[in-house]
Design a protein around this motif. Structure first.
Motif, mmCIF file in Angstrom:
data_model
loop_
_atom_site.group_PDB
_atom_site.id
_atom_site.type_symbol
_atom_site.label_atom_id
_atom_site.label_comp_id
_atom_site.label_asym_id
_atom_site.label_seq_id
_atom_site.Cartn_x
_atom_site.Cartn_y
_atom_site.Cartn_z
ATOM 1 N N PHE A 627 11.320 62.749 16.307
ATOM 2 C CA PHE A 627 12.660 62.198 16.538
ATOM 3 C C PHE A 627 13.744 63.214 16.168
ATOM 4 O O PHE A 627 13.548 64.095 15.331
ATOM 5 C CB PHE A 627 12.850 60.929 15.708
ATOM 6 C CG PHE A 627 11.943 59.802 16.108
ATOM 7 C CD1 PHE A 627 12.294 58.944 17.141
ATOM 8 C CD2 PHE A 627 10.725 59.603 15.462
ATOM 9 C CE1 PHE A 627 11.455 57.911 17.523
ATOM 10 C CE2 PHE A 627 9.882 58.575 15.838
ATOM 11 C CZ PHE A 627 10.241 57.723 16.866
ATOM 12 N N ASP A 628 14.891 63.019 16.829
ATOM 13 C CA ASP A 628 16.077 63.816 16.499
ATOM 14 C C ASP A 628 16.892 63.166 15.381
ATOM 15 O O ASP A 628 17.591 63.853 14.630
ATOM 16 C CB ASP A 628 16.972 63.957 17.736
ATOM 17 C CG ASP A 628 16.256 64.604 18.906
ATOM 18 O OD1 ASP A 628 15.846 65.768 18.758
ATOM 19 O OD2 ASP A 628 16.101 63.925 19.950
ATOM 20 N N VAL A 652 8.753 62.816 10.341
ATOM 21 C CA VAL A 652 8.871 62.474 11.758
ATOM 22 C C VAL A 652 10.117 63.071 12.397
ATOM 23 O O VAL A 652 10.317 62.943 13.609
ATOM 24 C CB VAL A 652 8.854 60.944 11.969
ATOM 25 C CG1 VAL A 652 7.553 60.354 11.470
ATOM 26 C CG2 VAL A 652 10.052 60.272 11.311
ATOM 27 N N LEU A 653 10.977 63.745 11.613
ATOM 28 C CA LEU A 653 12.178 64.372 12.165
ATOM 29 C C LEU A 653 11.900 65.808 12.603
ATOM 30 O O LEU A 653 11.150 66.546 11.949
ATOM 31 C CB LEU A 653 13.304 64.383 11.129
ATOM 32 C CG LEU A 653 14.220 63.163 11.071
ATOM 33 C CD1 LEU A 653 15.194 63.290 9.905
ATOM 34 C CD2 LEU A 653 14.999 62.985 12.375
ATOM 35 N N LYS A 654 12.547 66.197 13.684
ATOM 36 C CA LYS A 654 12.500 67.587 14.139
ATOM 37 C C LYS A 654 13.345 68.446 13.203
ATOM 38 O O LYS A 654 14.199 67.946 12.466
ATOM 39 C CB LYS A 654 13.044 67.698 15.562
ATOM 40 C CG LYS A 654 12.248 66.917 16.597
ATOM 41 C CD LYS A 654 12.923 66.993 17.959
ATOM 42 C CE LYS A 654 12.172 66.181 19.003
ATOM 43 N NZ LYS A 654 12.850 66.193 20.317
ATOM 44 N N GLU A 655 13.124 69.748 13.256
ATOM 45 C CA GLU A 655 13.961 70.669 12.496
ATOM 46 C C GLU A 655 15.404 70.499 12.930
ATOM 47 O O GLU A 655 15.708 70.465 14.123
ATOM 48 C CB GLU A 655 13.499 72.112 12.730
ATOM 49 C CG GLU A 655 13.932 73.084 11.654
ATOM 50 C CD GLU A 655 13.209 72.834 10.348
ATOM 51 O OE1 GLU A 655 13.843 72.993 9.303
ATOM 52 O OE2 GLU A 655 12.015 72.469 10.378
ATOM 53 N N GLY A 656 16.311 70.352 11.975
ATOM 54 C CA GLY A 656 17.722 70.144 12.293
ATOM 55 C C GLY A 656 18.059 68.693 12.565
ATOM 56 O O GLY A 656 19.220 68.363 12.845
ATOM 57 N N ARG A 765 20.586 66.486 6.766
ATOM 58 C CA ARG A 765 19.996 67.277 7.848
ATOM 59 C C ARG A 765 18.744 67.997 7.350
ATOM 60 O O ARG A 765 18.726 68.572 6.266
ATOM 61 C CB ARG A 765 21.004 68.295 8.386
ATOM 62 C CG ARG A 765 20.552 68.942 9.702
ATOM 63 C CD ARG A 765 21.639 69.832 10.281
ATOM 64 N NE ARG A 765 22.863 69.124 10.598
ATOM 65 C CZ ARG A 765 23.069 68.419 11.710
ATOM 66 N NH1 ARG A 765 22.100 68.328 12.616
ATOM 67 N NH2 ARG A 765 24.213 67.811 11.927
ATOM 68 N N LYS A 766 17.717 67.912 8.173
ATOM 69 C CA LYS A 766 16.471 68.602 7.847
ATOM 70 C C LYS A 766 16.567 70.052 8.312
ATOM 71 O O LYS A 766 16.835 70.318 9.476
ATOM 72 C CB LYS A 766 15.293 67.911 8.534
ATOM 73 C CG LYS A 766 13.940 68.560 8.271
ATOM 74 C CD LYS A 766 12.827 67.837 9.010
ATOM 75 C CE LYS A 766 11.492 68.528 8.817
ATOM 76 N NZ LYS A 766 10.415 67.861 9.568
#
Length: 777
Positions: A627-628, A652-656, A765-766
């Motif tokens: 996920f974004d 489950v999060l994408k980079e950024g 933010r990741k």
């Protein structure tokens, strides 16, 4: 010298040993009472510790010596008979009076000629006479009292049906009209209850003065003889019951639990021009207390005991002696609320509907039901010698039963509060039951009774629909979660992430917050239980503040998801997922553990690129970097481990990718609770303070912005005001600096000064830079 202090007060101390306490009490009277404004009478009941010899050598003490222990009531009567003052003060010798004490009490007593007696608040006494204290020494105690007395405050005066006799100031004419204390109570206990009720029947008011404080050690005469105290207590209880026809602790009991629940649930309802009925009102003690919450209400009571009913009528309550609703003469427009102490008597849908028919639209019923799953009741059921088990089963209820009863009776909103009682000596038995019973009822094992609150919708009237019977199970909260207790401790200002300017320009909360959320489809066949928000007419009309809080969060998140794949964690009814999709998200997946909610979400909000999936947020059924954006509103406090949920969201999060999370702020919502303790809301496993939440988030995210919602100014916190008074600082805050209360608006945390938000919203933010540990850099 004040006008009050020019009039003589006769201070009467009845002593039986404990000379050290007596000396300390007398010294405090001399130190803090205007010379010439009082006389001091000591009635000694055959002390053997030198009390008589000491009193004989004190020039300002009139001594009355008994050669046997004549008891407290008789000693008080002897002192009053010898008194010459216009005012009579019965004072225990285990007290320490404080600066301005007598002036404060006289100020109240003389404010209304119908006031017959007054008492102060203290640190140790029964009948809700105590207030929280923090002092450790006599000097600190006197500073504490001086701060409290500094500003006389009539709003802290509360009318009562009885006063605790450790310190009671009375008009002489009132005592002459009522007569002496009843000496049939022997050594003492319940003579003050008896005297207070007699004063009430004579037409006098009794006032507890919340703006006057003295210190009370408490029961020092009985503490060395516990068995004698127990026997005296039991004997005098029976004497009181024979004389009045009711138990001293029942008909005069103040249902603080009802008061707390009704205050919490009726915040959005009219307080003026309403009409409220209490079934089983006793002497009217609960109604007197609740008059402060509903100052413009017309009050009605049902009470079959004639003496109790007469006491209640003296408080301006219209009392019906019949328990039949057909015999009650009530306002044509209907009642705003009904309070039922022994609600099992109305525990059938047919009987409950008779009461519902007495309510105006939007009206409510608050009832107390014995809990069938309470550990002590289960222990009775399991006792082979118990011949009353079948009768008990009829008189006791489960949460599911009371919820169904209220829903079937026509209420569109129902909430059950667990009144917890968890004795330390029963822990082993309770743990055994927890292992044997279903997890769903584990919380009920320590709930002595269930407080049930049900409300009709404003447009529902007496409507009964099949949909109402499909209402979801009821939310529960501990009875400790009264709003007043949530604000007892001073707020803490917590600093958070530093660099938020760039994000704030992107994510400022739009002024027209409701423009988008009003388009969400309504679920008018789903009842709002208080825990999971549902978008329907009842919620919008009756719970607009809660509705707007939730909507504002999703409107806020909607500005950050355009063109992105979004996970709506713990999506509940699904309205938020639909809002995120409509705002421009490429795809939204809502995940929740509640299948019933998910089915309704699919029915009402499902569609192209918006779906709903069953799943636990601690073990999401999605791959890494799926996920974004992950949206998590009011989720984290419900899971077993907040740290684990934050870690799983990052997985489950994408980079950024963005993690948008909200949660209650324990500084406001559960002030006296440590992190490791269960919050008052039984649905919550824990609650964070702001710094604690940020500390968890930075293990996996860069925190880009933090917002507060429903912000309370520090000047609203009672302990903050007391601390300022203690240091000689005016408790109020200049209007120019007070924050205008807007419960819905999300406010950047750096703009919040000397205030605390009830909810925290963080945007994180990741990035490859995180997790970051300065210790290893």
């Amino acid at each position: 010298m004040s006008d009050a202090s020019r009039r003589i007060t006769s201070i009467i101390l009845v002593t039986y040993n404990k000379l050290t306490y007596t000396k300390q009490c007398v010294e405090s009277i001399r130190r803090h009472t205007q010379h010439g404004s009082y006389e001091l009478i000591v009635v000694d009941n055959a002390s053997t510790d030198g009390t008589v010899e000491w009193a004989e050598n004190e020039s300002d003490i009139t001594l009355i010596q008994n050669h046997t222990n004549a008891g407290f009531p008789k000693g008080c009567n002897q002192g009053m008979a010898a008194a010459s003052g216009e005012f009579l003060m019965l004072l225990n010798n285990d007290t320490i009076v404080t600066p301005g004490w007598l002036d404060g009490l006289l100020r109240c007593l003389l404010s209304d000629e119908t006031i017959g007696a007054v008492s102060p608040v203290t640190n140790s006494a029964s009948y809700w006479t105590t207030i929280p204290v923090t002092y450790q020494t006599i000097e600190e105690m006197e500073l504490f009292a001086s701060a409290l007395h500094a500003i006389p405050d009539r709003t802290k005066w509360e009318e009562r049906v009885k006063l605790v006799g450790y310190c009671m100031l009375m008009r002489r004419e009132a005592t002459e009209r009522v007569g002496p204390l009843d000496e049939c109570f022997g050594i003492g206990n319940f003579e003050d209850d008896d005297y207070g009720l007699r004063l009430r029947l004579a037409g006098y008011k009794l006032i507890l003065c919340g703006d006057t404080f003295i210190h009370h050690y408490g029961s020092v005469s009985f503490s060395s003889e516990p068995e004698a105290y127990r026997k005296t207590f039991e004997n005098n209880t029976n004497i009181f019951k024979v004389k009045w026809g009711f138990h001293p602790g029942e008909a005069t009991h103040i249902r603080m639990d009802f008061s707390t629940v009704i205050r919490r649930e009726s915040h959005g309802y009219k307080r003026e021009g309403c009409a409220i009925l209490e079934i089983g009102c006793g002497c009217g003690a609960t109604i007197l207390h609740m008059k402060q919450q509903f100052p413009g209400a017309a009050w009605f009571g049902v009470e079959r005991n004639e003496l109790a009913a007469r006491v209640a009528e003296g408080s301006g309550i219209t009392v019906f002696r019949s328990s039949e609703p057909d015999d009650w003469v009530l306002p044509d427009e209907g009642l705003s609320g009904i309070i039922i102490g022994d609600a099992h008597a109305y525990g059938t849908p047919q009987t409950m509907k008779r009461l519902v028919s007495l309510l105006a639209p939007g009206g409510w019923i608050a009832g107390c039901f014995a809990n069938r799953f309470y550990y002590a009741n289960i222990k009775q059921y399991l006792d082979p010698a118990n011949v009353n088990a079948q009768r008990q089963a009829v008189m006791q209820y489960t949460m599911q039963q009371v919820n169904q009863l209220f829903v079937q009776s026509g209420f569109s909103y129902v909430k059950v509060t667990l009144a917890e009682n968890k004795p330390e000596d029963e822990q082993a038995y309770i743990r055994m039951l927890e292992q044997l019973t279903d997890e769903a009822i584990s919380n009920e094992l320590t709930a002595a009774y269930l407080l049930v609150y049900g409300r009709l919708g404003h447009d529902d009237g007496q409507q009964e629909t099949a949909e109402q019977e499909q209402a979801q199970s009821t939310a529960t909260e501990s009875s400790e979660s009264e709003a007043g207790k949530q604000l007892e401790e001073p707020a803490l200002v917590v600093s958070t992430a530093e660099d938020v300017d760039e994000l704030e320009t992107k994510t400022a909360v739009p002024e027209q917050k409701q423009e988008q959320s009003d388009e969400v489809a309504e679920q008018n066949d789903v009842a709002f239980t208080g825990e999971r928000l549902v978008v329907n007419r009842t919620v919008k009309q009756d719970y607009s503040s809660v509705y707007n809080e939730h909507m504002s969060r999703y409107v806020f998140a909607s500005r950050l998801v355009s063109g992105l794949r979004v996970l709506d964690a713990a999506c509940g009814a699904g309205y938020g997922s639909e809002m995120l999709k409509r705002s421009g998200a490429a795809e939204v997946i809502g995940v929740d553990v509640d299948l019933a909610s998910l089915e309704l979400a699919k029915r009402d909000y499902g569609g192209t690129d918006i779906s709903f999936v069953e799943g636990d947020v601690l073990a999401l059924p999605f791959g890494d970097a799926s996920f974004d954006v992950v949206v998590s509103f009011e989720t984290i406090e419900h899971v077993a481990s907040g740290a684990d949920w934050i870690k799983e969201s990052a997985r489950v999060l994408k980079e950024g990718g963005l993690f948008i999370v909200s949660t209650p702020n324990r500084t406001v919502t559960n002030t006296p609770i440590y992190f490791e303790e269960l919050p008052f809301n039984q649905h919550h496993r824990f609650e964070y303070r702001t710094a604690e939440l940020i500390g968890e988030l930075v293990q996996h995210y860069a925190v880009e912005a933090v917002y507060g919602q429903n912000v309370y100014d520090d000047s609203l916190f009672p302990t903050m005001r007391w601390l300022r008074e203690l240091h000689g600082i005016a408790p109020d805050r200049a209007e120019a600096h007070k924050r205008t209360w807007n419960p819905h608006e999300l406010i950047p945390l750096h703009e919040i000064k000397s205030a605390e938000p009830m909810y925290i919203v963080a945007v994180c933010r990741k990035s490859k830079r995180w997790p970051y540990d300065a210790r290893h850099s």
